[in-house]
Design a protein around this motif. Structure first.
Motif, mmCIF file in Angstrom:
data_model
loop_
_atom_site.group_PDB
_atom_site.id
_atom_site.type_symbol
_atom_site.label_atom_id
_atom_site.label_comp_id
_atom_site.label_asym_id
_atom_site.label_seq_id
_atom_site.Cartn_x
_atom_site.Cartn_y
_atom_site.Cartn_z
ATOM 1 N N ARG A 164 -2.556 5.711 -2.092
ATOM 2 C CA ARG A 164 -1.564 4.639 -2.218
ATOM 3 C C ARG A 164 -2.079 3.373 -1.542
ATOM 4 N NH1 ARG A 164 3.804 6.831 0.328
ATOM 5 N NH2 ARG A 164 2.292 7.429 1.930
ATOM 6 N N HIS B 236 -0.839 -0.609 -0.150
ATOM 7 C CA HIS B 236 0.288 -1.473 0.192
ATOM 8 C C HIS B 236 -0.241 -2.879 0.469
ATOM 9 C CE1 HIS B 236 2.664 2.205 0.776
ATOM 10 N NE2 HIS B 236 1.613 2.672 1.422
ATOM 11 N N ILE C 231 -0.060 -5.929 2.485
ATOM 12 C CA ILE C 231 0.534 -6.202 3.795
ATOM 13 C C ILE C 231 0.424 -7.681 4.176
ATOM 14 C CG2 ILE C 231 0.257 -3.844 4.617
ATOM 15 C CD1 ILE C 231 -2.225 -4.742 6.158
#
Length: 427
Positions: free
Chosen positions: A406, A408, A410
């Motif tokens: 996964r 992300h 940020i």
């Protein structure tokens, strides 16, 4: 960098190929491995536990200046980290990330009154005071707020860290800390001030240390000073030995974190058994680079290949404003092709588009390149994004965190409108 490896000729971070991240988020792009961050912090936490130190006897305070992204701080806070800050802004970052102000130590030579008020209002763990004028200012500010400021003095032991001059902080010619020979008198002064609570001692001699011998030499000098203070009735509750353990950028072989901490605790235990049996003292550390440095890379795309009479240049879309360390320190970062290509290599200087001759990221690297290829600048997790700028009106890179398979986002990429949003025309 065990969490960055090739699979079928493609460089991956954990389970994800870096070229896919570049397509999704663009370049330049900072990519961090969550597993690497957790493992690097655990090296400190596990060494404390192995030495029998609970939370009341040891504290690891991550150095926020090395990488201050909220997601990084949040992850480390959840793992139990405290934080070493050098500005009021960094304190607000820690709070925004969910960190505990009671686990924050405030270092730095130039703390302003507003920063002191902010830190006192949030009841931080300790101020690392670096001069007598700062001590008196903090006493005044605490008095105005009706509070007492917990302090340690950052003592400069005049120990050579054997590192780059710009990141050496423990010599008598450095701007940091109170001179060792003056420390006893400074502690005497601090003990008389009505709004100061003397709780500890701090020492930090520099960063990117490969050998722990200078750190242990500094520790011995700090222990000697603690004994002299105790003889005068000034009993300290914590000993902060700072950070500084280095990482592998090229072929360096830094001391293992666990081995270093074991030697620190062994010396502290031997000292306590000789003179301070039953007198507990908390041991604190301020690591930064050794936690985040090898947990991140900077992805960049080759724009042009320029072949000169004496040099070949690979002109990429990352620049000195994205990664300042090479231009500032002549620092080495490994350069790896994201997609391996068989065949002959040529020697390139990897340079950026910024209008400075100092805008280089790597020199003399043997690479097999074509325009459009992706390169990964390795070991870029520390002092990469935190030192980035907007020189040449260049937006700072996006940042992503990878957790297994996964990813992300940020920090989004800056666009030009972000860069002049705080500016105004004259009416």
């Amino acid at each position: 960098m065990s969490h960055f490896s090739y699979l079928d000729g493609a460089l991956h971070v954990e389970s994800l190929p870096l070229d896919a991240l570049a397509r999704q988020f663009g370049t330049p792009l900072y990519v961090y491995s969550q597993a690497a961050l957790a493992d690097n912090f655990s090296a400190y936490a596990d060494a404390c536990r192995l030495a029998g130190r609970g939370d009341d006897q040891a504290l690891v305070c991550y150095s926020v200046k090395s990488n201050s992204n909220l997601a990084v701080l949040n992850l480390l806070g959840k793992l139990g980290s405290g934080f070493d800050i050098v500005s009021g802004g960094e304190l607000l970052r820690v709070i925004a990330a969910g960190g505990d102000p009671r686990k924050v130590i405030f270092s730095g030579v130039g703390k302003g009154r507003d920063e002191m008020r902010l830190a006192l209002t949030h009841d931080i763990l300790c101020f690392n005071v670096e001069s007598i004028p700062e001590l008196h200012r903090l006493n005044e500010v605490a008095g105005e707020l009706g509070r007492r400021a917990r302090i340690s003095l950052r003592v400069n032991p005049d120990v050579d860290a054997n590192t780059h001059p710009y990141i050496s902080t423990g010599l008598k010619d450095n701007k940091f800390g109170v001179a060792y020979d003056d420390a006893l008198a400074c502690y005497r002064t601090a003990a008389t001030l009505p709004h100061i609570d003397v709780v500890g001692i701090d020492c930090h001699i520099g960063s990117q240390l490969l050998d722990d011998a200078p750190l242990l030499e500094a520790l011995d000098k700090v222990i000697e000073l603690i004994d002299r203070l105790a003889d005068e009735g000034i009993v300290l509750r914590h000993l902060d030995i700072g950070g500084g353990i280095g990482i592998t950028y090229n072929d360096e072989q830094p001391v293992a974190v666990g081995d270093y901490l074991a030697r620190v605790f062994a010396r502290v235990d031997a000292w306590r058994s000789q003179r301070h049996a039953g007198a507990p003292i908390k041991v604190m550390f301020e690591p930064g680079r050794s936690i985040v440095g090898n947990a991140g890379v900077l992805l960049t795309e080759v724009q042009y290949l320029k072949h000169g009479e004496s040099k070949n240049f690979a002109i990429v879309d990352a620049a000195m404003n994205d990664l300042m360390r090479p231009a500032m320190y002549e620092a080495w970062h490994g350069v790896q092709a994201v997609q391996q290509r068989p065949g002959a290599t040529a020697v390139y200087d990897v340079v950026g588009p910024v209008c400075e001759s100092g805008d280089w990221l790597a020199r003399g690297r043997a690479l097999n390149l074509e325009p459009g290829d992706l390169l990964a600048l390795m070991s870029a997790g520390a002092y990469g994004m935190t030192m980035a700028s907007n020189y040449n009106t260049r937006g700072r890179a996006a940042e992503v965190m990878v957790d297994g398979d996964r990813v992300h986002l940020i920090r989004r990429r800056e666009v030009p409108a972000d860069l002049f949003a705080l500016e105004s025309l004259i009416a």
